[in-house]
Design an enzyme around this catalytic site. Structure first.
Site, PDB file in Angstrom:
ATOM      1  N   HIS A  19       0.797  -1.214   0.055  1.00  0.00           N
ATOM      2  CA  HIS A  19       0.051  -0.038  -0.023  1.00  0.00           C
ATOM      3  C   HIS A  19       1.092   1.489   0.133  1.00  0.00           C
ATOM      4  O   HIS A  19       0.518   2.097  -0.864  1.00  0.00           O
ATOM      5  CB  HIS A  19      -1.027  -0.124   1.238  1.00  0.00           C
ATOM      6  CG  HIS A  19      -1.961  -0.973   1.234  1.00  0.00           C
ATOM      7  ND1 HIS A  19      -1.939  -1.944   2.452  1.00  0.00           N
ATOM      8  CD2 HIS A  19      -2.808  -1.446   0.579  1.00  0.00           C
ATOM      9  CE1 HIS A  19      -2.901  -2.705   2.355  1.00  0.00           C
ATOM     10  NE2 HIS A  19      -3.434  -2.409   1.077  1.00  0.00           N
ATOM     11  N   LYS A  43     -17.692  -6.057   9.013  1.00  0.00           N
ATOM     12  CA  LYS A  43     -16.707  -7.062   9.149  1.00  0.00           C
ATOM     13  C   LYS A  43     -15.871  -6.826  10.769  1.00  0.00           C
ATOM     14  O   LYS A  43     -16.240  -5.671  11.388  1.00  0.00           O
ATOM     15  CB  LYS A  43     -15.643  -6.614   8.123  1.00  0.00           C
ATOM     16  CG  LYS A  43     -15.713  -6.934   6.869  1.00  0.00           C
ATOM     17  CD  LYS A  43     -14.814  -6.926   6.104  1.00  0.00           C
ATOM     18  CE  LYS A  43     -14.714  -6.728   4.553  1.00  0.00           C
ATOM     19  NZ  LYS A  43     -13.588  -6.465   3.660  1.00  0.00           N
ATOM     20  N   ARG A  92      -1.799  -5.826  -8.423  1.00  0.00           N
ATOM     21  CA  ARG A  92      -0.803  -6.738  -8.105  1.00  0.00           C
ATOM     22  C   ARG A  92      -0.479  -7.849  -9.369  1.00  0.00           C
ATOM     23  O   ARG A  92       0.749  -8.109  -9.624  1.00  0.00           O
ATOM     24  CB  ARG A  92      -0.843  -7.286  -6.691  1.00  0.00           C
ATOM     25  CG  ARG A  92      -0.715  -6.543  -5.783  1.00  0.00           C
ATOM     26  CD  ARG A  92      -1.420  -7.162  -4.361  1.00  0.00           C
ATOM     27  NE  ARG A  92      -2.588  -7.382  -4.474  1.00  0.00           N
ATOM     28  CZ  ARG A  92      -3.391  -7.922  -3.622  1.00  0.00           C
ATOM     29  NH1 ARG A  92      -2.984  -7.994  -2.403  1.00  0.00           N
ATOM     30  NH2 ARG A  92      -4.824  -8.285  -3.826  1.00  0.00           N
ATOM     31  N   SER A 130      -2.803  -7.686   2.947  1.00  0.00           N
ATOM     32  CA  SER A 130      -2.967  -7.750   4.448  1.00  0.00           C
ATOM     33  C   SER A 130      -3.468  -8.991   5.160  1.00  0.00           C
ATOM     34  O   SER A 130      -3.185  -9.337   6.107  1.00  0.00           O
ATOM     35  CB  SER A 130      -4.240  -6.641   4.533  1.00  0.00           C
ATOM     36  OG  SER A 130      -3.791  -5.522   4.354  1.00  0.00           O
TER      37      SER A 130
HETATM   38  O1  PNS Z   1      -8.619  -2.767   0.537  1.00  0.00           O
HETATM   39  P1  PNS Z   1      -9.890  -3.363  -0.109  1.00  0.00           P
HETATM   40  O2  PNS Z   1     -10.701  -4.170   0.879  1.00  0.00           O
HETATM   41  O3  PNS Z   1      -9.960  -4.132  -1.290  1.00  0.00           O
HETATM   42  O4  PNS Z   1     -10.812  -1.942  -0.483  1.00  0.00           O
HETATM   43  C1  PNS Z   1     -12.045  -2.056  -1.115  1.00  0.00           C
HETATM   44  C2  PNS Z   1     -12.791  -0.905  -1.299  1.00  0.00           C
HETATM   45  C3  PNS Z   1     -12.738  -0.275   0.313  1.00  0.00           C
HETATM   46  C4  PNS Z   1     -12.337  -0.072  -2.144  1.00  0.00           C
HETATM   47  C5  PNS Z   1     -14.321  -1.115  -1.605  1.00  0.00           C
HETATM   48  O5  PNS Z   1     -14.814  -1.980  -0.784  1.00  0.00           O
HETATM   49  C6  PNS Z   1     -15.253   0.208  -1.542  1.00  0.00           C
HETATM   50  O6  PNS Z   1     -15.022   0.899  -2.424  1.00  0.00           O
HETATM   51  N1  PNS Z   1     -16.170   0.178  -0.572  1.00  0.00           N
HETATM   52  C7  PNS Z   1     -16.949   1.386  -0.463  1.00  0.00           C
HETATM   53  C8  PNS Z   1     -18.501   1.036  -0.747  1.00  0.00           C
HETATM   54  C9  PNS Z   1     -18.785   1.282  -2.212  1.00  0.00           C
HETATM   55  O7  PNS Z   1     -18.480   2.236  -2.891  1.00  0.00           O
HETATM   56  N2  PNS Z   1     -19.197  -0.069  -3.041  1.00  0.00           N
HETATM   57  C10 PNS Z   1     -19.405   0.031  -4.409  1.00  0.00           C
HETATM   58  C11 PNS Z   1     -18.010  -0.449  -5.249  1.00  0.00           C
HETATM   59  S1  PNS Z   1     -18.399  -0.480  -6.798  1.00  0.00           S
END
Ligand code: PNS
Length: 162
Positions: A19, A43, A92, A130
């Site tokens: 990150h 979660k 990645r 993570s």
């Molecule tokens: O680190 P991660 O868990 O891969 O991040 C995922 C994240 C936070 C980018 C994604 O879950 C997100 O954008 N969540 C917010 C809710 C949202 O906008 N959902 C629609 C996505 S198309």
């Protein structure tokens, strides 16, 4: 020229050197980059959001154009509220692609004026996540070099206090 502002969203439970690598690449490309930490009460994260933010703020203290914030709700709504034109995500491996494409296209459908930009981390971090960091640490393996020092210290502290 308007300020070029990017948002780098994620769970960051915990922040890894992968990150950090992407954020610093973003900080060189954009005027400002906001590390947007997801508040995810549904979660059960290892680190509460306050702690995730605190650690990230320590890591990026030397970089004045990197900010650390939290968000909930739709990412694109947050990006628009902040005035960001760009969402940065790291890619990645091919295995990331399908999920990332789905999110990027859905976000574009929700708010076509916010663009998703993908960046590749240094090769050394292409297999880092993570989830694996937590697993390796829980099973007694070394996570040195995989996470910032502050994260490693907090993981050890958490282990001591239970
Ligand atoms: O680190 P991660 O868990 O891969 O991040 C995922 C994240 C936070 C980018 C994604 O879950 C997100 O954008 N969540 C917010 C809710 C949202 O906008 N959902 C629609 C996505 S198309």
């Amino acid at each position: 020229m308007p300020e070029r502002l990017a948002v780098y969203p994620g769970t960051f439970d915990p922040l890894t050197n992968g990150h950090v690598d992407i954020i610093l690449r973003g900080a060189r490309l954009f005027d400002r980059i906001i590390v947007a930490t997801l508040i995810n009460p549904e979660k059960s994260p290892l680190f509460p959001v306050e702690e995730r933010v605190e650690m990230a703020r320590q890591v990026f203290e030397p970089y004045p154009n990197v900010e650390v914030d939290t968000f909930d709700g739709l990412l694109v709504d947050y990006a628009r509220r902040k005035g960001a034109q760009v969402i940065v995500r790291g890619l990645r491996a091919v295995s990331d692609f399908e999920y990332e494409l789905q999110m990027a296209l859905m976000n574009r459908r929700l708010h076509p004026d916010v663009e998703t930009v993908f960046m590749m981390p240094a090769e050394a971090y292409t297999y880092l996540s993570s989830r694996l960091v937590k697993e390796i640490f829980a099973l007694g393996g070394s996570i040195a070099g995989l996470v910032p020092e502050v994260v490693e210290t907090r993981l050890h502290a958490k282990q001591r206090t239970g």
